[in-house]
Design a protein around this motif. Structure first.
Motif, PDB file in Angstrom:
ATOM      1  N   ASP A 130      10.352 111.935 -27.322  1.00  0.00           N
ATOM      2  CA  ASP A 130      10.194 111.359 -25.983  1.00  0.00           C
ATOM      3  C   ASP A 130       8.725 111.189 -25.630  1.00  0.00           C
TER       4      ASP A 130
ATOM      5  N   LEU B 142       6.841 107.619 -24.536  1.00  0.00           N
ATOM      6  CA  LEU B 142       5.979 107.382 -23.375  1.00  0.00           C
ATOM      7  C   LEU B 142       4.603 106.898 -23.801  1.00  0.00           C
TER       8      LEU B 142
ATOM      9  N   ALA C 219      12.263 104.233 -17.734  1.00  0.00           N
ATOM     10  CA  ALA C 219      13.326 104.529 -18.694  1.00  0.00           C
ATOM     11  C   ALA C 219      13.622 103.317 -19.572  1.00  0.00           C
TER      12      ALA C 219
ATOM     13  N   LEU D 274      14.361 111.578 -18.595  1.00  0.00           N
ATOM     14  CA  LEU D 274      13.179 111.091 -17.899  1.00  0.00           C
ATOM     15  C   LEU D 274      13.074 111.709 -16.511  1.00  0.00           C
TER      16      LEU D 274
END
Length: 257
Positions: free
Chosen positions: A122, A126, A150, A160
């Motif tokens: 994750d 980002l 998202a 998120l």
């Protein structure tokens, strides 16, 4: 030729970004050598490399989220042809477009701030959309919203939302030394959820902690010497309560409702 390559290079190749970095580093060395030659030899005219074009035959593959290039060997006719054209760039252009990794204290990076609330996968998602710090994540939430983040990062909305909640927790950014009186100085705190006109209630060691400054996204506290280093409760109202230690670099956590 392929048999003479190191096993790792022969099997997987090299990351594309490492290839570009190595190539430009070689060009930097050539440029530095030409500069020395011009200065020492005091040449009135010399030559420089303005642009470089390469046609590279290689196999392209994805390993995790990284692009790898494996140079083609003799007889490997199925390799792709990658055309690269490098040109010059000035220092102002680099500074304008490069990521400023010093924009935020490393203690408040995504990994430090979110801990086990965000996975490495994750975090990479980002970073691919330019979010590398807690500040950037909070700013993007304000301007675009969680749904847009998202969708762009391809992160599940529930994960998120958890990351955004953790990123919005208060954190101590700076502690000023105290004076001869009973005050221990000033505690500067980043509070991403705070909006103008709201004055949070802060308590530590059983007593109220005065809030001497309050504005969008930040507050300044004036705790007693006996409150420094203690866990404080910050009540923003409307059920938003966080706990944080009044020490340099501390990160807060939201209290369960």
């Amino acid at each position: 030729m392929s048999a003479q390559m190191p096993p790792l290079l022969r099997d997987s190749g090299i990351p594309f970004d490492l290839f570009i970095q190595s190539l430009t580093e070689q060009l930097d060395k050539a440029q530095a050598a030409m500069a020395i030659k011009a200065r020492v030899g005091k040449l009135p005219l010399t030559f420089a490399v303005k642009e470089v074009s390469l046609d590279l035959r290689a196999f392209v593959q994805m390993i995790d989220d990284d692009v790898f290039l494996r140079p083609a060997g003799p007889g490997e006719s199925e390799a792709s042809t990658i055309k690269l054209a490098l040109t010059t760039i000035t220092r102002p252009m680099i500074e304008e477009n490069a990521v400023d990794y010093k924009a935020e204290d490393p203690r408040f990076s995504l990994r430090e701030a979110l801990g086990d609330r965000i996975s490495e996968d994750d975090q990479r998602r980002l970073e691919r959309i330019g979010v590398r710090t807690v500040t950037q994540l909070n700013e993007l939430k304000k301007t675009a919203g969680a749904d847009v983040i998202a969708r762009l990062s391809r992160m599940p909305v529930n994960r998120l939302q958890q990351a955004l909640m953790s990123a919005a927790a208060p954190r101590v950014t700076r502690v000023e030394a105290g004076t001869a009186d009973a005050r221990a100085g000033r505690v500067h705190m980043s509070t991403p959820t705070l909006r103008g006109g709201r004055l949070p209630l802060v308590r530590a060691a059983g007593e109220a902690v005065p809030v001497v400054e309050s504005e969008d996204g930040r507050i300044v506290l004036a705790p007693l010497a006996t409150q420094m280093g203690c866990d404080a409760e910050v009540d923003f109202g409307e059920g938003e309560v966080a706990r944080i230690r009044l020490s340099e670099g501390q990160l807060g956590q939201w209290s369960a409702p």
